[in-house]
Write a protein that holds these residues in place. Structure first.
Motif, short mmCIF file in Angstrom:
data_model
loop_
_atom_site.label_atom_id
_atom_site.label_comp_id
_atom_site.label_asym_id
_atom_site.label_seq_id
_atom_site.Cartn_x
_atom_site.Cartn_y
_atom_site.Cartn_z
N ALA A 132 0.83 -1.21 0.00
CA ALA A 132 0.00 0.00 0.00
C ALA A 132 0.86 1.25 0.00
O ALA A 132 0.60 2.20 -0.75
N ASP A 133 1.90 1.28 0.84
CA ASP A 133 2.76 2.47 0.92
C ASP A 133 3.49 2.69 -0.40
O ASP A 133 3.67 3.84 -0.84
N TRP A 134 3.93 1.60 -1.04
CA TRP A 134 4.65 1.77 -2.31
C TRP A 134 3.70 2.25 -3.40
O TRP A 134 4.03 3.18 -4.15
N LEU A 135 2.52 1.66 -3.48
CA LEU A 135 1.56 2.05 -4.52
C LEU A 135 1.06 3.48 -4.32
O LEU A 135 0.58 4.11 -5.27
N ALA A 136 1.18 4.01 -3.12
CA ALA A 136 0.69 5.37 -2.84
C ALA A 136 1.53 6.44 -3.52
O ALA A 136 1.06 7.56 -3.75
N THR A 137 2.78 6.11 -3.86
CA THR A 137 3.67 7.14 -4.42
C THR A 137 4.39 6.74 -5.70
O THR A 137 4.99 7.59 -6.36
N GLN A 142 7.00 2.95 -13.22
CA GLN A 142 7.61 1.97 -12.33
C GLN A 142 6.59 0.90 -11.94
O GLN A 142 6.91 -0.31 -11.90
N MET A 143 5.37 1.30 -11.64
CA MET A 143 4.33 0.32 -11.32
C MET A 143 4.11 -0.62 -12.50
O MET A 143 4.00 -1.85 -12.33
N ALA A 144 4.05 -0.08 -13.70
CA ALA A 144 3.82 -0.90 -14.89
C ALA A 144 4.96 -1.89 -15.09
O ALA A 144 4.73 -3.06 -15.42
N ALA A 162 -4.60 2.98 -13.92
CA ALA A 162 -5.82 2.95 -13.12
C ALA A 162 -5.51 3.19 -11.64
O ALA A 162 -6.26 3.87 -10.93
N ILE A 163 -4.40 2.64 -11.16
CA ILE A 163 -4.00 2.86 -9.76
C ILE A 163 -3.68 4.34 -9.54
O ILE A 163 -4.09 4.94 -8.53
N ALA A 164 -2.95 4.95 -10.47
CA ALA A 164 -2.60 6.37 -10.35
C ALA A 164 -3.84 7.25 -10.39
O ALA A 164 -3.95 8.22 -9.63
N ALA A 165 -4.79 6.92 -11.28
CA ALA A 165 -6.02 7.70 -11.38
C ALA A 165 -6.84 7.58 -10.10
O ALA A 165 -7.40 8.56 -9.60
N ARG A 166 -6.90 6.37 -9.57
CA ARG A 166 -7.66 6.13 -8.34
C ARG A 166 -7.09 6.95 -7.18
O ARG A 166 -7.83 7.58 -6.41
N ARG A 167 -5.77 6.95 -7.00
CA ARG A 167 -5.19 7.66 -5.86
C ARG A 167 -5.33 9.17 -6.02
O ARG A 167 -5.39 9.90 -5.02
N GLN A 168 -5.40 9.67 -7.25
CA GLN A 168 -5.60 11.10 -7.48
C GLN A 168 -7.04 11.50 -7.19
O GLN A 168 -7.29 12.58 -6.64
N PRO A 172 -5.04 6.94 -1.93
CA PRO A 172 -4.34 5.67 -2.20
C PRO A 172 -5.19 4.45 -1.85
O PRO A 172 -6.08 4.51 -1.01
N LEU A 173 -4.87 3.34 -2.49
CA LEU A 173 -5.48 2.05 -2.16
C LEU A 173 -5.01 1.62 -0.77
O LEU A 173 -3.83 1.75 -0.44
#
Length: 303
Positions: A132-137, A142-144, A162-168, A172-173
Motif C-alpha cells: 500500500a505504501d509503495w503504490l501510494a507514491t 515503475q508500477m507498470a 488505473a492505480i494512479a487515477a484512483r489515488r488522485q 491511495p489504495l
C-alpha cells in the motif's frame, strides 16, 4: 489464531528423500514456513546431525521456536543469510519458495485477493515497505514495469494508470479488495479459472519482498556452503523462480572456459544436475496449490 489456517507441505517426502544423504550432517531449511520439511528432516537425522532453518516471517519463527530439539536452530532472517555460514560446512540446502497457506489465507497479511485485508504483502511485517505504501507514491512507469516483469501481466500499463487515477481521485489504495476490484475493472480478459488480480498480486508480493533478488543471492551462497556431494533442493511455484533455478544449475553444471586465456585448463563444474520432479496426480488432487510446483535437485561436485 494460527490454527485456523493450515498448511500442507508440497513434495514433502520427495524433497527430504533427495536432500538427506548423510544423516549425521548439517542441513539447511532455507524457508521454514510451518516446518513440514524441517520436522521430517529432523526425523531422518542421527544425534550428531543438525538442522538450521531461516524465515523472515515472525509467525513462522514462533512456530519454529516451539520445536524442542537440540539439533534444531531457527534464525529470523531471509535465506540470503546463508552466506554467513562456514564454507563447505553443509550437507544439504532446501529452498521451498512457496508462500505458506497461513500467509495466503489470513486476510490480515494482505497477500490474497480473495478476502479483504490491509494491502501489506510483506513476509516480515516489521520491516520494509508495504504494498500500500509503495503504490501510494510509485510513478506509473515503475508500477507498470513491476507488474509486467514480476507478474507477466500484459495489461500492466493499464493497471498502473488505473492505480494512479484512483489515488488522485479518491486517495491511495488501502485494502486487498480495493486493489482486486480495480484490477478486475481494468483487465477485461483472463485465462479461464484465473482471477484477473492473480498476476498483479503476485508481482507486488515478489517486488515488496525482493524475492527474486534474494533467491539469486541464496543460490550463489549455497555454492559456498555446500560440502562436496552436498545436495541443493529447490521447489518453485512459478516460471520466474524456476527459470532462475534452472539457469543457475545449468550455468554451474558445465566447465568454465576463460576465452582470454585459451590454453588454460577450464574451471571445473561446481554442480551436477540430479533430477527434476513434479507432484503426482494424487498430490495435486489432494492439494490444488501443488499443481504448479517443480522441484530441481543438484549435487555439489568435488571441485
Amino acid at each position: 489464531m494460527e490454527g485456523r489456517w493450515q498448511h500442507t507441505t508440497v513434495l514433502l517426502n520427495e524433497a527430504v528423500d533427495a536432500l538427506v544423504t548423510k544423516p549425521d550432517g548439517t542441513y539447511i531449511d532455507a524457508t521454514f514456513g510451518r516446518g513440514g520439511h524441517s520436522r521430517l528432516v529432523l526425523s531422518r537425522l542421527e544425534p550428531q546431525g543438525r538442522l538450521i532453518a531461516f524465515d523472515k516471517d515472525p509467525e513462522a519463527v514462533a512456530v519454529a521456536n516451539a520445536i524442542e530439539d537440540t539439533r534444531f536452530e531457527i534464525r529470523h532472517e531471509g535465506f540470503a543469510a546463508l552466506r554467513e555460514l562456514e564454507a563447505r560446512s553443509v550437507a544439504g540446502v532446501l529452498m521451498d519458495l512457496g508462500v505458506s497457506s497461513p500467509q495466503i489465507d489470513n486476510p490480515a497479511r494482505g497477500f490474497s485477493f480473495r478476502s479483504d485485508g490491509p494491502l501489506d504483502m510483506r513476509m516480515d511485517p516489521t520491516r520494509g515497505t508495504s504494498a500500500a505504501d509503495w503504490l501510494a507514491t510509485a510513478p506509473v512507469e515503475q508500477m507498470a514495469e513491476v507488474i509486467r516483469e514480476y507478474g507477466e501481466e500484459r495489461f500492466a500499463f493499464q493497471i498502473a494508470k488505473a492505480i494512479a487515477a484512483r489515488r488522485q481521485e479518491r486517495g491511495p489504495l488501502a485494502s486487498t479488495s480495493e486493489l482486486a476490484q480495480l484490477v478486475a475493472g481494468t483487465v477485461k480478459t483472463r485465462e479461464p479459472g484465473q482471477d484477473p488480480a492473480t498476476r498483479t498480486f503476485q508481482a507486488l508480493r515478489i517486488f515488496v519482498n525482493a524475492e527474486l533478488e534474494e533467491l539469486q543471492a541464496a543460490l550463489e551462497a549455497s555454492l559456498d556452503v555446500l560440502e562436496p556431494g552436498g545436495r541443493l533442493v529447490v521447489i518453485s511455484f512459478h516460471s520466474l523462480e524456476d527459470r532462475i533455478v534452472k539457469q543457475f544449475i545449468a550455468k554451474h553444471s558445465r566447465e568454465e572456459v576463460d576465452r582470454r586465456v585459451p590454453f588454460a585448463a577450464p574451471k571445473p563444474m561446481k554442480l551436477k544436475s540430479v533430477e527434476r520432479v513434479k507432484p503426482s496426480a494424487a498430490e495435486v488432487g489432494a492439494n490444488a496449490r501443488a499443481r504448479s510446483a517443480i522441484m530441481r535437485v543438484a549435487e555439489r561436485t568435488d571441485a
